[in-house]
Design an enzyme around this catalytic site. Structure first.
Site, PDB file in Angstrom:
ATOM      1  N   GLU A   1     -47.279 -25.717  43.327  1.00 17.76           N
ATOM      2  CA  GLU A   1     -48.660 -25.366  43.011  1.00 17.76           C
ATOM      3  C   GLU A   1     -48.761 -24.347  41.873  1.00 17.76           C
ATOM      4  O   GLU A   1     -49.812 -23.768  41.639  1.00 17.76           O
ATOM      5  CB  GLU A   1     -49.346 -24.824  44.266  1.00 17.76           C
TER       6      GLU A   1
ATOM      7  N   HIS B   1     -52.718 -20.031  48.759  1.00 21.60           N
ATOM      8  CA  HIS B   1     -51.780 -19.632  47.710  1.00 21.60           C
ATOM      9  C   HIS B   1     -51.489 -18.135  47.867  1.00 21.60           C
ATOM     10  O   HIS B   1     -52.336 -17.375  48.356  1.00 21.60           O
ATOM     11  CB  HIS B   1     -52.361 -19.880  46.315  1.00 21.60           C
TER      12      HIS B   1
ATOM     13  N   CYS C   1     -57.573 -17.352  40.083  1.00 22.74           N
ATOM     14  CA  CYS C   1     -57.406 -18.812  40.089  1.00 22.74           C
ATOM     15  C   CYS C   1     -57.761 -19.416  38.739  1.00 22.74           C
ATOM     16  O   CYS C   1     -57.190 -20.430  38.341  1.00 22.74           O
ATOM     17  CB  CYS C   1     -58.292 -19.433  41.160  1.00 22.74           C
TER      18      CYS C   1
END
Length: 416
Positions: free
Chosen positions: A163, A231, A348
């Site tokens: 990711e 995350h 993000c």
């Protein structure tokens, strides 16, 4: 020019919507089915970039990918017009806006060949993200085309989920000096999947030709994943000497910090105790999904979303830390509510790349004038709102494709 940190923000795409596709992302799940506002979302992101430029930070951007993802649908034997609602929603996702998931980046001072290495993330654990890597790789190869300074790698084979930089941290005395690279992986998290596999990160470390003695693989805590920290950057963030983390971020906090302090004695560890800020408040406010940066004035700055100011426990902790002259010397607040409602905060939205800005394709670098031009395109072309029930509308699809084409033309990037 010397090496410096460049923040590449994802421009929010014209198909930004709340289809609730990301299992384990509590905000995305909570707001599924709500009406989104793509124009406002993109303008909020551009204002965040503008604020960074005014702080004196180097700023770049990544453009939205083509939506709907026609090639992906074609490989599945369908089209945007004929696809079932679930496939169509996955093809219309604007999730590439979260550039922290674009790639993992090892700066040149850390690599054996003295080049900055970038490995595009495969994002295999979520269907709506799994088709992003091709478009991301195309942009990265264009933006970082100078092979004297950069090496751009394709994704890790999909048996192992990767990711990207949302699970990566780097500690260093200065960005242009060798650092310690920290790769944070997951194992499990109650009902939610762990998206980052340790084998993916081990492969990236080998590809990037990192010094094994200055590379750490650290497990994220199951409690954090189960609470909605899908995350690592939802519970921890690092910049230069400072590691800012929640008490419950890591599975073996003591072992990790002990190893890190041995490798990097200059570490300034700032921990937020669970007794003062719960995991739930940290995740709801995205306190740690913030940009931790060092502007030219040298004052370590935390860029947080408005939701952090609106969460009493979080804001009280930040004010006490500032009053005590802690490692974080300034807090800046930005409005990215449209992104937050889909589970993505300030961190993000950006991919950190340590490089000489002069070695990057200038079409991907931002200043205030270029941000003005992008904002003008958004204001006249981006849909004002999208109801997920309307994702199959031929008119909406046409508007989304035309809007992206107008932006690429403005930026001289029509080849993408």
């Amino acid at each position: 020019m010397p090496l410096t940190e460049i923040n590449f923000d994802g421009i929010v795409g014209p198909s930004h919507n709340y289809a609730g596709l990301s299992f384990g992302n509590l905000a995305a799940m909570r707001n599924a089915g709500q009406v989104s506002h793509p124009r406002a979302a993109a303008l909020q992101g551009l204002e965040k970039m503008r604020a960074n430029v005014r702080l004196g930070l180097a700023q770049g951007f990544i453009v939205p990918q083509a939506r709907p993802a026609r090639e992906w649908l074609a490989a599945l034997g369908t089209t945007p017009e004929e696809a079932d609602p679930v496939l169509r929603a996955n093809a219309m996702s604007a999730s590439s806006m979260w550039a922290a998931n674009a790639a993992t980046v090892s700066p040149a001072p850390d690599t054996a060949d003295g080049r900055t290495h970038l490995t595009v993330a495969n994002l295999r654990t979520m269907p709506h993200r799994s088709h992003e890597w091709q478009g991301t790789l195309q942009q990265l190869k264009l933006a970082f085309a100078d092979e004297r300074h950069f090496a751009v790698h394709g994704p890790v084979p999909p048996a192992f989920g990767d990711e990207g930089a949302a699970n990566f941290m780097r500690l260093t005395t200065r960005h242009d000096q060798p650092g310690v690279e920290v790769f944070v992986y997951g194992v499990s998290g109650g009902p939610y999947p762990a998206r980052q596999h340790v084998e993916a990160f081990r492969a990236i470390a080998r590809r990037h030709r990192l010094n094994p003695e200055r590379t750490l693989f650290v497990q994220q805590s199951e409690e954090a994943i189960a609470a909605g920290a899908f995350h690592n950057d939802v519970v921890a963030v690092a910049n230069e000497r400072v590691l800012f983390a929640h008490e419950q971020a890591f599975a073996d906090k003591g072992g990790f910090l002990g190893r890190l302090e041995q490798l990097f004695p200059e570490l300034d560890y700032v921990e937020v105790p669970a007794s003062e800020v719960s995991l739930e408040d940290a995740i709801r406010s995205y306190l740690f999904n913030a940009q931790l940066v060092t502007p030219p004035d040298g004052r370590t700055t935390l860029i947080v979303p408005e939701e952090a100011r609106e969460t009493p426990s979080v804001w009280s902790w930040l004010q006490r830390h500032l009053a005590e002259n802690g490692a974080i010397r300034r807090v800046e607040v930005v409005d990215v509510r449209q992104s937050m409602a889909n589970g993505g905060g300030p961190a993000c939205l950006r991919l950190r790349v340590v490089a000489d800005p002069g070695t990057v394709d200038p079409r991907f670098m931002a200043d205030e004038a270029k941000l003005d031009n992008i904002a003008a395109v958004v204001a006249r072309s981006w849909p004002e709102q999208i109801d997920p029930a309307d994702l199959g509308s031929p008119v909406l699809i046409q508007d989304v494709e035309r809007a992206r084409a107008a932006l690429l033309e403005e930026l001289d990037l029509s080849s993408l």
